[in-house]
Design a protein around this motif. Structure first.
Motif, short mmCIF file in Angstrom:
data_model
loop_
_atom_site.label_atom_id
_atom_site.label_comp_id
_atom_site.label_asym_id
_atom_site.label_seq_id
_atom_site.Cartn_x
_atom_site.Cartn_y
_atom_site.Cartn_z
N THR A 130 0.93 -1.14 -0.13
CA THR A 130 0.04 -0.06 -0.10
C THR A 130 0.99 1.24 0.12
O THR A 130 1.77 1.39 1.06
CB THR A 130 -0.89 -0.13 1.21
OG1 THR A 130 -1.50 -1.25 1.15
CG2 THR A 130 -1.85 1.03 0.96
N ILE A 131 0.87 2.01 -1.10
CA ILE A 131 1.66 3.16 -1.22
C ILE A 131 1.00 4.49 -1.04
O ILE A 131 1.65 5.34 -1.30
CB ILE A 131 2.45 3.12 -2.59
CG1 ILE A 131 1.43 3.22 -3.68
CG2 ILE A 131 3.03 1.75 -2.48
CD1 ILE A 131 1.90 2.95 -5.17
N GLY A 132 -0.30 4.74 -0.83
CA GLY A 132 -0.91 5.76 -0.59
C GLY A 132 -2.31 5.61 0.31
O GLY A 132 -2.54 4.61 0.76
N ASP A 133 -2.80 6.57 0.46
CA ASP A 133 -4.21 6.47 1.30
C ASP A 133 -5.38 5.68 0.49
O ASP A 133 -5.11 5.55 -0.87
CB ASP A 133 -4.80 7.96 1.78
CG ASP A 133 -3.91 8.82 2.68
OD1 ASP A 133 -3.12 7.95 3.29
OD2 ASP A 133 -3.85 10.11 2.53
N VAL A 134 -6.04 5.18 1.09
CA VAL A 134 -7.02 4.18 0.64
C VAL A 134 -8.66 4.60 0.93
O VAL A 134 -9.22 4.03 1.54
CB VAL A 134 -6.69 2.78 1.08
CG1 VAL A 134 -5.42 2.16 0.19
CG2 VAL A 134 -6.59 2.66 2.50
N PRO A 135 -8.96 5.75 0.54
CA PRO A 135 -10.52 6.32 1.00
C PRO A 135 -11.49 5.35 0.41
O PRO A 135 -12.52 5.07 1.11
CB PRO A 135 -10.33 7.69 0.23
CG PRO A 135 -9.37 7.49 -0.86
CD PRO A 135 -8.30 6.77 -0.39
N ASP A 136 -11.34 4.86 -0.72
CA ASP A 136 -12.49 3.80 -1.21
C ASP A 136 -12.57 2.38 -0.31
O ASP A 136 -13.67 2.21 0.24
CB ASP A 136 -12.21 3.37 -2.65
CG ASP A 136 -11.52 4.55 -3.45
OD1 ASP A 136 -12.37 4.84 -3.93
OD2 ASP A 136 -10.47 4.58 -3.55
N VAL A 137 -11.56 1.96 0.27
CA VAL A 137 -11.43 0.89 1.28
C VAL A 137 -12.21 1.23 2.53
O VAL A 137 -12.78 0.55 3.30
CB VAL A 137 -10.15 0.26 1.43
CG1 VAL A 137 -10.17 -0.81 2.55
CG2 VAL A 137 -9.47 -0.15 0.05
N LEU A 138 -11.68 2.51 2.96
CA LEU A 138 -12.39 3.11 4.32
C LEU A 138 -13.83 3.37 4.11
O LEU A 138 -14.78 3.21 5.11
CB LEU A 138 -11.49 4.35 4.59
CG LEU A 138 -9.94 4.23 5.28
CD1 LEU A 138 -9.41 5.35 5.28
CD2 LEU A 138 -10.28 3.50 6.71
N ALA A 139 -14.35 3.91 2.84
CA ALA A 139 -15.56 4.17 2.88
C ALA A 139 -16.47 3.01 2.57
O ALA A 139 -17.50 2.77 3.18
CB ALA A 139 -15.90 4.83 1.45
N ALA A 140 -16.00 1.73 2.21
CA ALA A 140 -16.59 0.57 2.03
C ALA A 140 -16.72 -0.04 3.42
O ALA A 140 -17.73 -0.64 3.65
CB ALA A 140 -15.83 -0.51 1.15
N ILE A 141 -15.79 0.06 4.35
CA ILE A 141 -15.79 -0.57 5.62
C ILE A 141 -16.76 0.34 6.38
O ILE A 141 -17.61 -0.36 7.19
CB ILE A 141 -14.38 -0.27 6.16
CG1 ILE A 141 -13.37 -1.24 5.55
CG2 ILE A 141 -14.50 -0.57 7.72
CD1 ILE A 141 -11.82 -0.90 6.10
N ALA A 142 -16.88 1.68 6.30
CA ALA A 142 -17.72 2.49 6.89
C ALA A 142 -19.28 2.27 6.68
O ALA A 142 -19.85 2.26 7.60
CB ALA A 142 -17.67 3.82 6.77
#
Length: 306
Positions: A130-142
């Motif tokens: 993982t080389i950067g922020d993962v906002p799509d993953v965090l949104a899916a979890i939320a």
């Protein structure tokens, strides 16, 4: 022969670079309902630590769970206990595969499906960085929605297709001749799947997936798909490596709200140029040591961990 020697040399250099991960701060697990789950063995211990630490550093949530492929030593487990917050480690020998094949990472999928009853489970391969922020993953979890890494750029924007539509898109000329790769052999027969139009599929990659907590797919759905898949291609072929990935993609595609991750940001490495927006790389086997990219990204990611 020369190419094989060069690849072995790059692998050795990569492992030497990955050893620096042992000098980075350990993961501090959080008290929530998120699990980062992987199946690993002693051979991939260092790459796995890079994979899990770089992802957890961006998520800042979750605890670690591991399925031992049978090769982890006591020394390996001590390293994992220190660096991963004393994770739960299950043995592959204790996994009952039921009507599904043994091997080929089916034990991993079935254990994951058990874990998701109570937790959001992220399946993470050890050959990822993982080389950067993962906002799509965090949104899916939320939102408690499942996600999947796509298999390649050709799947971008295609979405979750009904099985007949998927076959028409991917295999317009019908079943490939000869003995195609097991994934193509299964997918090209999806038009004959029971009640095909009522089911969907996405050409995903099980190297990085998220299974929503309490989702509709469990062991019974996996076994049902396994039996149907075996009927499509035969018992011999169904035992080959690669059937689990198709099963994972099928189960995810038939869950409400599943999100294919944008390929420009979450990609498999096919020796392509890496864009500035890319935040996650999966170094698939055929290209893992084809050049120095895996080693370079590993070294940079470890430096970012501090």
């Amino acid at each position: 022969m020369i190419d094989r020697i060069l690849r072995k040399g790059r692998e050795a250099l990569h492992l030497r670079a990955a050893r620096a991960v042992l000098r980075t701060p350990p993961i501090v697990p959080t008290a929530d309902r998120v699990v980062i789950f992987s199946m690993i063995g002693t051979r991939v211990l260092l790459p796995y630590l890079v994979a899990v630490k770089t992802l957890h550093a961006r998520l800042r949530i979750g605890r670690i769970a591991i399925l031992d492929d049978g090769s982890l030593t006591e020394a390996d487990k001590a390293v994992l206990a220190h660096h991963c917050g004393d994770p739960a480690i299950r043995s592959i020998r204790d996994v009952d595969t039921g009507l599904c094949p043994q091997g080929g990472t089916w034990e991993r999928l079935l254990t994951l499906l058990d874990l998701r009853a109570d937790d959001y489970v992220i399946q993470l391969d050890s050959d990822t960085v993982t080389i950067g922020d993962v906002p799509d993953v965090l949104a899916a979890i939320a939102d408690n929605r499942s996600f999947t890494l796509l298999g390649g750029p050709e799947s971008e924007g295609v979405g979750l297709l009904p099985l007949p539509a998927f076959v028409a898109w991917r295999y317009p000329d019908g079943v490939p001749a000869g003995r195609p790769h097991i994934q193509a052999a299964i997918e090209s027969h999806f038009g004959c799947y029971p009640d095909a139009a009522a089911h969907h599929y996405v050409r995903g990659c099980s190297g990085f997936t998220g299974f929503a907590r309490g989702g509709v797919s469990g062991r019974s759905e996996a076994e049902r798909f396994s039996c149907a898949g075996e009927a499509l291609v035969g018992k011999e072929r169904w035992s080959e490596w690669g059937t689990e990935q198709v099963a994972s993609s099928f189960l995810l595609a038939n869950e409400p709200g599943t999100q294919p991750l944008p390929y420009a940001r979450y990609a498999n490495y096919w020796k392509q140029a890496i864009g500035a927006e890319t935040c996650f790389l999966h170094f698939v086997g055929t290209n893992r040591y084809a050049d120095a990219e895996y080693r370079v990204r590993t070294r940079q990611a470890i430096a970012a961990l501090g």
